[in-house]
Design an enzyme around this catalytic site. Sequence first.
Site, PDB file in Angstrom:
ATOM      1  N   SER A  21      62.043   0.059  26.169  1.00  0.00           N
ATOM      2  CA  SER A  21      60.774  -0.100  25.446  1.00  0.00           C
ATOM      3  C   SER A  21      60.237   1.237  24.957  1.00  0.00           C
ATOM      4  O   SER A  21      60.293   2.250  25.685  1.00  0.00           O
ATOM      5  CB  SER A  21      59.719  -0.716  26.369  1.00  0.00           C
ATOM      6  OG  SER A  21      60.088  -2.016  26.762  1.00  0.00           O
ATOM      7  N   TYR A 157      61.924  -9.092   8.167  1.00  0.00           N
ATOM      8  CA  TYR A 157      60.785  -8.630   8.978  1.00  0.00           C
ATOM      9  C   TYR A 157      59.577  -9.553   8.757  1.00  0.00           C
ATOM     10  O   TYR A 157      58.743  -9.722   9.643  1.00  0.00           O
ATOM     11  CB  TYR A 157      60.453  -7.163   8.657  1.00  0.00           C
ATOM     12  CG  TYR A 157      59.696  -6.477   9.774  1.00  0.00           C
ATOM     13  CD1 TYR A 157      60.263  -6.332  11.043  1.00  0.00           C
ATOM     14  CD2 TYR A 157      58.422  -5.960   9.571  1.00  0.00           C
ATOM     15  CE1 TYR A 157      59.570  -5.706  12.067  1.00  0.00           C
ATOM     16  CE2 TYR A 157      57.724  -5.327  10.589  1.00  0.00           C
ATOM     17  CZ  TYR A 157      58.304  -5.202  11.833  1.00  0.00           C
ATOM     18  OH  TYR A 157      57.610  -4.587  12.848  1.00  0.00           O
ATOM     19  N   LYS A 164      51.858  -5.978  10.788  1.00  0.00           N
ATOM     20  CA  LYS A 164      51.826  -4.514  10.913  1.00  0.00           C
ATOM     21  C   LYS A 164      50.894  -3.902   9.856  1.00  0.00           C
ATOM     22  O   LYS A 164      50.224  -2.901  10.131  1.00  0.00           O
ATOM     23  CB  LYS A 164      53.231  -3.914  10.782  1.00  0.00           C
ATOM     24  CG  LYS A 164      54.166  -4.238  11.936  1.00  0.00           C
ATOM     25  CD  LYS A 164      53.649  -3.755  13.274  1.00  0.00           C
ATOM     26  CE  LYS A 164      54.674  -3.881  14.385  1.00  0.00           C
ATOM     27  NZ  LYS A 164      54.085  -3.681  15.727  1.00  0.00           N
ATOM     28  N   THR A 195      65.535  -2.380  20.792  1.00  0.00           N
ATOM     29  CA  THR A 195      64.774  -2.739  22.000  1.00  0.00           C
ATOM     30  C   THR A 195      64.842  -4.258  22.126  1.00  0.00           C
ATOM     31  O   THR A 195      65.394  -4.928  21.254  1.00  0.00           O
ATOM     32  CB  THR A 195      63.301  -2.324  21.866  1.00  0.00           C
ATOM     33  OG1 THR A 195      62.748  -3.010  20.741  1.00  0.00           O
ATOM     34  CG2 THR A 195      63.122  -0.829  21.690  1.00  0.00           C
ATOM     35  N   LEU A 196      64.215  -4.775  23.165  1.00  0.00           N
ATOM     36  CA  LEU A 196      64.226  -6.231  23.362  1.00  0.00           C
ATOM     37  C   LEU A 196      63.633  -6.950  22.154  1.00  0.00           C
ATOM     38  O   LEU A 196      64.245  -7.867  21.598  1.00  0.00           O
ATOM     39  CB  LEU A 196      63.416  -6.562  24.628  1.00  0.00           C
ATOM     40  CG  LEU A 196      63.588  -7.947  25.213  1.00  0.00           C
ATOM     41  CD1 LEU A 196      65.027  -8.163  25.659  1.00  0.00           C
ATOM     42  CD2 LEU A 196      62.628  -8.131  26.391  1.00  0.00           C
TER      43      LEU A 196
HETATM   44  P1  NAD Z   1      59.672  -4.259  23.599  1.00  0.00           P
HETATM   45  O1  NAD Z   1      60.199  -5.655  23.556  1.00  0.00           O
HETATM   46  O2  NAD Z   1      60.255  -3.368  24.596  1.00  0.00           O
HETATM   47  O3  NAD Z   1      58.082  -4.256  23.757  1.00  0.00           O
HETATM   48  C1  NAD Z   1      57.241  -5.246  23.234  1.00  0.00           C
HETATM   49  C2  NAD Z   1      56.227  -5.550  24.317  1.00  0.00           C
HETATM   50  O4  NAD Z   1      55.210  -6.432  23.832  1.00  0.00           O
HETATM   51  C3  NAD Z   1      56.856  -6.239  25.535  1.00  0.00           C
HETATM   52  O5  NAD Z   1      56.587  -5.504  26.707  1.00  0.00           O
HETATM   53  C4  NAD Z   1      56.140  -7.571  25.586  1.00  0.00           C
HETATM   54  O6  NAD Z   1      55.938  -8.063  26.894  1.00  0.00           O
HETATM   55  C5  NAD Z   1      54.823  -7.188  24.961  1.00  0.00           C
HETATM   56  N1  NAD Z   1      54.032  -8.368  24.612  1.00  0.00           N
HETATM   57  C6  NAD Z   1      54.341  -9.352  23.727  1.00  0.00           C
HETATM   58  N2  NAD Z   1      53.369 -10.285  23.734  1.00  0.00           N
HETATM   59  C7  NAD Z   1      52.428  -9.859  24.617  1.00  0.00           C
HETATM   60  C8  NAD Z   1      51.210 -10.390  25.078  1.00  0.00           C
HETATM   61  N3  NAD Z   1      50.731 -11.572  24.626  1.00  0.00           N
HETATM   62  N4  NAD Z   1      50.499  -9.708  26.001  1.00  0.00           N
HETATM   63  C9  NAD Z   1      50.958  -8.542  26.498  1.00  0.00           C
HETATM   64  N5  NAD Z   1      52.123  -7.975  26.110  1.00  0.00           N
HETATM   65  C10 NAD Z   1      52.846  -8.647  25.189  1.00  0.00           C
HETATM   66  O7  NAD Z   1      59.917  -3.698  22.119  1.00  0.00           O
HETATM   67  P2  NAD Z   1      59.464  -2.333  21.419  1.00  0.00           P
HETATM   68  O8  NAD Z   1      60.386  -2.204  20.265  1.00  0.00           O
HETATM   69  O9  NAD Z   1      59.357  -1.236  22.388  1.00  0.00           O
HETATM   70  O10 NAD Z   1      58.043  -2.713  20.835  1.00  0.00           O
HETATM   71  C11 NAD Z   1      56.883  -1.946  21.084  1.00  0.00           C
HETATM   72  C12 NAD Z   1      56.073  -1.824  19.800  1.00  0.00           C
HETATM   73  O11 NAD Z   1      56.788  -1.000  18.891  1.00  0.00           O
HETATM   74  C13 NAD Z   1      55.833  -3.141  19.086  1.00  0.00           C
HETATM   75  O12 NAD Z   1      54.556  -3.123  18.510  1.00  0.00           O
HETATM   76  C14 NAD Z   1      56.890  -3.113  17.996  1.00  0.00           C
HETATM   77  O13 NAD Z   1      56.569  -3.942  16.891  1.00  0.00           O
HETATM   78  C15 NAD Z   1      56.822  -1.646  17.645  1.00  0.00           C
HETATM   79  N6  NAD Z   1      57.921  -1.125  16.855  1.00  0.00           N
HETATM   80  C16 NAD Z   1      59.209  -1.291  17.279  1.00  0.00           C
HETATM   81  C17 NAD Z   1      60.237  -0.792  16.504  1.00  0.00           C
HETATM   82  C18 NAD Z   1      61.668  -1.004  16.891  1.00  0.00           C
HETATM   83  O14 NAD Z   1      62.553  -0.913  16.034  1.00  0.00           O
HETATM   84  N7  NAD Z   1      61.962  -1.263  18.158  1.00  0.00           N
HETATM   85  C19 NAD Z   1      59.964  -0.097  15.312  1.00  0.00           C
HETATM   86  C20 NAD Z   1      58.651   0.091  14.929  1.00  0.00           C
HETATM   87  C21 NAD Z   1      57.629  -0.437  15.716  1.00  0.00           C
END
Ligand code: NAD
Length: 269
Positions: A21, A157, A164, A195-196
């Site tokens: 994450s 997306y 976003k 990531t997940l």
């Molecule tokens: P991740 O799956 O590790 O994290 C996402 C988290 O959101 C998880 O821990 C999940 O439990 C939590 N979540 C979802 N619904 C929820 C709720 N109702 N209450 C509390 N928690 C909740 O994936 P990540 O990629 O680390 O995502 C983290 C952030 O980064 C997100 O906003 C994602 O959109 C953003 N992001 C990710 C990427 C990428 O490519 N991985 C790129 C840009 C932005």
Amino acid sequence: MASGLLSGKRGIVFGIANNKSLAWACAQACAAEGASLVFNFLGAAQEKRLNELMTEIPGGKAKNCDLGKDDELEEFFKWVRAEWDSIDFVIHAVAYTDKECLKEPFVNTSRQQFLSTMDISAFTLVAAAKHAAPLMRNGGSIISMSYYGAEKVVPNYNVMGVAKAALEACTRYLAEDLGPQGIRVNTISAGPIRTLSASAIPGLRNMLDYSQKFSPLRRNITGEDVARSALFLLSDLGSGVTGENLHVDCGYHAMGMFREGTAPANEAH
Ligand code: NAD
């Protein structure tokens, strides 16, 4: 090498699902810079994983909190107030969408899919900021995680891009509202990283290939890249920065055209 950038600061980290994450990369960096941290988790499986990870975070504590539920958010901040009389930062790294709507054309997004994506991926930042602001007695810093799909169409997306875009707009409005209290609000627009959550996006491999090929830095980002920029925004190094959307994407967003000789084979002409 750590230099105590966040020494004596206290922060909340929302969104650690596992050791991949973005929130976990940020948490590790914040702890290394001297911050004390509390976390949320979502359900028993995440609690178990987080408990294992937290052995690396001195004094780290966690509580269940579904950010989509007002009563759980209320209880979470009550618990934080019982631990600490003030906080300095919040990391919001939370997003959700029904992955079925990433497989369909965007036009087929249902009302329910649209609203639940907006709720968890954008509104929860506003809700968390409302609870956090009164605890930020000496000012503070709030960050969340966005993606380039907010600005330009990225195939698959879909509704997440719309959410976003809302998240980035919420960041600007929150920055204006909370600025008088010395609270800064910023977004990191991270490049794709496996990531997940990201694994649910059909075509993630393609996104990773594109960004590696076409970014000025010719590579994909790492969790550490995001964490270092998070440290900048969360610490006094970012003292004059608010309402900003900081691209941490190896420069991908700056490109207007493929480099000569790099167009994908099926698009070359
Ligand atoms: P991740 O799956 O590790 O994290 C996402 C988290 O959101 C998880 O821990 C999940 O439990 C939590 N979540 C979802 N619904 C929820 C709720 N109702 N209450 C509390 N928690 C909740 O994936 P990540 O990629 O680390 O995502 C983290 C952030 O980064 C997100 O906003 C994602 O959109 C953003 N992001 C990710 C990427 C990428 O490519 N991985 C790129 C840009 C932005």
